[in-house]
Design an enzyme around this catalytic site. Sequence first.
Site, PDB file in Angstrom:
ATOM      1  N   GLN A   1       3.085   9.893   1.405  1.00  0.00           N
ATOM      2  CA  GLN A   1       4.379   9.209   1.504  1.00  0.00           C
ATOM      3  C   GLN A   1       5.324   9.588   0.364  1.00  0.00           C
ATOM      4  O   GLN A   1       6.524   9.351   0.455  1.00  0.00           O
ATOM      5  CB  GLN A   1       4.190   7.687   1.565  1.00  0.00           C
ATOM      6  CG  GLN A   1       3.531   7.237   2.881  1.00  0.00           C
ATOM      7  CD  GLN A   1       3.385   5.743   2.943  1.00  0.00           C
ATOM      8  OE1 GLN A   1       2.426   5.180   2.406  1.00  0.00           O
ATOM      9  NE2 GLN A   1       4.334   5.073   3.571  1.00  0.00           N
TER      10      GLN A   1
ATOM     11  N   GLY B   1       0.844  -1.193   0.000  1.00  0.00           N
ATOM     12  CA  GLY B   1       0.000   0.000   0.000  1.00  0.00           C
ATOM     13  C   GLY B   1       0.878   1.241   0.000  1.00  0.00           C
ATOM     14  O   GLY B   1       2.057   1.167   0.343  1.00  0.00           O
TER      15      GLY B   1
ATOM     16  N   CYS C   1       5.790  -0.181   7.683  1.00  0.00           N
ATOM     17  CA  CYS C   1       5.473   1.026   6.919  1.00  0.00           C
ATOM     18  C   CYS C   1       6.702   1.437   6.125  1.00  0.00           C
ATOM     19  O   CYS C   1       7.815   1.462   6.660  1.00  0.00           O
ATOM     20  CB  CYS C   1       5.063   2.154   7.866  1.00  0.00           C
ATOM     21  SG  CYS C   1       4.589   3.673   7.000  1.00  0.00           S
ATOM     22  N   LEU C   2       6.490   1.759   4.840  1.00  0.00           N
ATOM     23  CA  LEU C   2       7.615   2.147   3.984  1.00  0.00           C
ATOM     24  C   LEU C   2       8.268   3.437   4.472  1.00  0.00           C
ATOM     25  O   LEU C   2       9.422   3.693   4.145  1.00  0.00           O
ATOM     26  CB  LEU C   2       7.140   2.311   2.534  1.00  0.00           C
ATOM     27  CG  LEU C   2       6.672   1.006   1.861  1.00  0.00           C
ATOM     28  CD1 LEU C   2       6.003   1.308   0.523  1.00  0.00           C
ATOM     29  CD2 LEU C   2       7.847   0.044   1.667  1.00  0.00           C
TER      30      LEU C   2
ATOM     31  N   HIS D   1      -4.562   1.297   7.610  1.00  0.00           N
ATOM     32  CA  HIS D   1      -3.205   1.842   7.733  1.00  0.00           C
ATOM     33  C   HIS D   1      -3.032   3.038   6.784  1.00  0.00           C
ATOM     34  O   HIS D   1      -2.502   4.088   7.177  1.00  0.00           O
ATOM     35  CB  HIS D   1      -2.204   0.720   7.417  1.00  0.00           C
ATOM     36  CG  HIS D   1      -0.762   1.122   7.357  1.00  0.00           C
ATOM     37  ND1 HIS D   1       0.189   0.620   8.220  1.00  0.00           N
ATOM     38  CD2 HIS D   1      -0.089   1.955   6.516  1.00  0.00           C
ATOM     39  CE1 HIS D   1       1.374   1.148   7.912  1.00  0.00           C
ATOM     40  NE2 HIS D   1       1.234   1.954   6.884  1.00  0.00           N
ATOM     41  N   GLU D   2      -3.503   2.896   5.542  1.00  0.00           N
ATOM     42  CA  GLU D   2      -3.357   3.982   4.554  1.00  0.00           C
ATOM     43  C   GLU D   2      -4.246   5.174   4.894  1.00  0.00           C
ATOM     44  O   GLU D   2      -3.835   6.327   4.734  1.00  0.00           O
ATOM     45  CB  GLU D   2      -3.689   3.488   3.139  1.00  0.00           C
ATOM     46  CG  GLU D   2      -2.886   2.307   2.623  1.00  0.00           C
ATOM     47  CD  GLU D   2      -1.395   2.428   2.829  1.00  0.00           C
ATOM     48  OE1 GLU D   2      -0.883   3.552   2.941  1.00  0.00           O
ATOM     49  OE2 GLU D   2      -0.736   1.384   2.896  1.00  0.00           O
TER      50      GLU D   2
ATOM     51  N   HIS E   1      -2.699   7.384   7.306  1.00  0.00           N
ATOM     52  CA  HIS E   1      -1.716   8.301   6.704  1.00  0.00           C
ATOM     53  C   HIS E   1      -2.395   9.590   6.219  1.00  0.00           C
ATOM     54  O   HIS E   1      -1.813  10.674   6.314  1.00  0.00           O
ATOM     55  CB  HIS E   1      -1.025   7.658   5.496  1.00  0.00           C
ATOM     56  CG  HIS E   1       0.150   6.780   5.828  1.00  0.00           C
ATOM     57  ND1 HIS E   1       1.265   7.237   6.504  1.00  0.00           N
ATOM     58  CD2 HIS E   1       0.410   5.477   5.543  1.00  0.00           C
ATOM     59  CE1 HIS E   1       2.148   6.244   6.618  1.00  0.00           C
ATOM     60  NE2 HIS E   1       1.650   5.162   6.048  1.00  0.00           N
TER      61      HIS E   1
HETATM   62  O1  GNR Z   1       3.962  -2.545   2.587  1.00  0.00           O
HETATM   63  C1  GNR Z   1       3.280  -2.427   3.598  1.00  0.00           C
HETATM   64  N1  GNR Z   1       2.947  -3.529   4.322  1.00  0.00           N
HETATM   65  C2  GNR Z   1       2.017  -3.516   5.350  1.00  0.00           C
HETATM   66  C3  GNR Z   1       1.944  -4.627   6.173  1.00  0.00           C
HETATM   67  C4  GNR Z   1       1.025  -4.675   7.189  1.00  0.00           C
HETATM   68  C5  GNR Z   1       0.155  -3.625   7.377  1.00  0.00           C
HETATM   69  C6  GNR Z   1       0.211  -2.506   6.575  1.00  0.00           C
HETATM   70  C7  GNR Z   1       1.133  -2.452   5.562  1.00  0.00           C
HETATM   71  S1  GNR Z   1       1.193  -1.052   4.522  1.00  0.00           S
HETATM   72  C8  GNR Z   1       2.869  -1.081   4.058  1.00  0.00           C
HETATM   73  C9  GNR Z   1       3.165   0.005   3.053  1.00  0.00           C
HETATM   74  C10 GNR Z   1       2.930   1.361   3.670  1.00  0.00           C
HETATM   75  O2  GNR Z   1       3.704   1.902   4.411  1.00  0.00           O
HETATM   76  N2  GNR Z   1       1.801   1.944   3.401  1.00  0.00           N
HETATM   77  O3  GNR Z   1       1.505   3.129   3.957  1.00  0.00           O
HETATM   78 NI    NI Z   2       2.589   3.203   5.858  1.00  0.00          NI
END
Ligand code: GNR
Ligand code: NI
Length: 172
Positions: free
Chosen positions: A51, A46, A94-95, A136-137, A140
Amino acid sequence: MTKRDIIILPDPRLRLVSEPVATVDAEVRQLADDMLETMYEAPGIGLAAIQIGVPKRMLVLDVAREGEEPDPLVVINPKVVWESPELSAYQEGCLSIPDYYEDVERPQRIGLRFLDREGAAREIEADGLLATCLQHEIDHLNGVLFIDHISRLKRDRVMKKFQKQARFAEKG
Ligand code: GNR
Ligand code: NI
């Protein structure tokens, strides 16, 4: 499509509340395609626009497993319309917070209303990894990070580590 740089903690832009997308036009579709390329290259499942430093309420994701057909989804101006009372825990990463993983509990299923890449209104019911990733997104888009859902002790430790790394990078 162009791969863009992903911003990393403690970049203050990660705390911005992103603005709604006014119209899904060619520029917005271009941004969505750049986000998808950046996500696949990373690789991640995601990515929210902030980001890559763009404070717009849009995200991309693809939770297809390795070996499966890619299944990209572009989500614009999402609104969670319901959440299940049952929670589920998932080890998140999270990236923008590289190499750090921790369990987070969130509603197991959600209902979501949004605009797709064509600007069409959609409503979906998500569960499992898709529901986790969407939440999660969407966090953000509101300047919230997954470390905000863990203990203060753990969060402070991660923040310190990334602040130190940023200071080191600055001095060379
Ligand atoms: O790549 C991602 N893996 C992930 C694993 C578990 C829960 C959420 C994520 S999102 C993350 C990429 C990211 O930072 N998205 O904002
Ligand atoms: Ni993230």
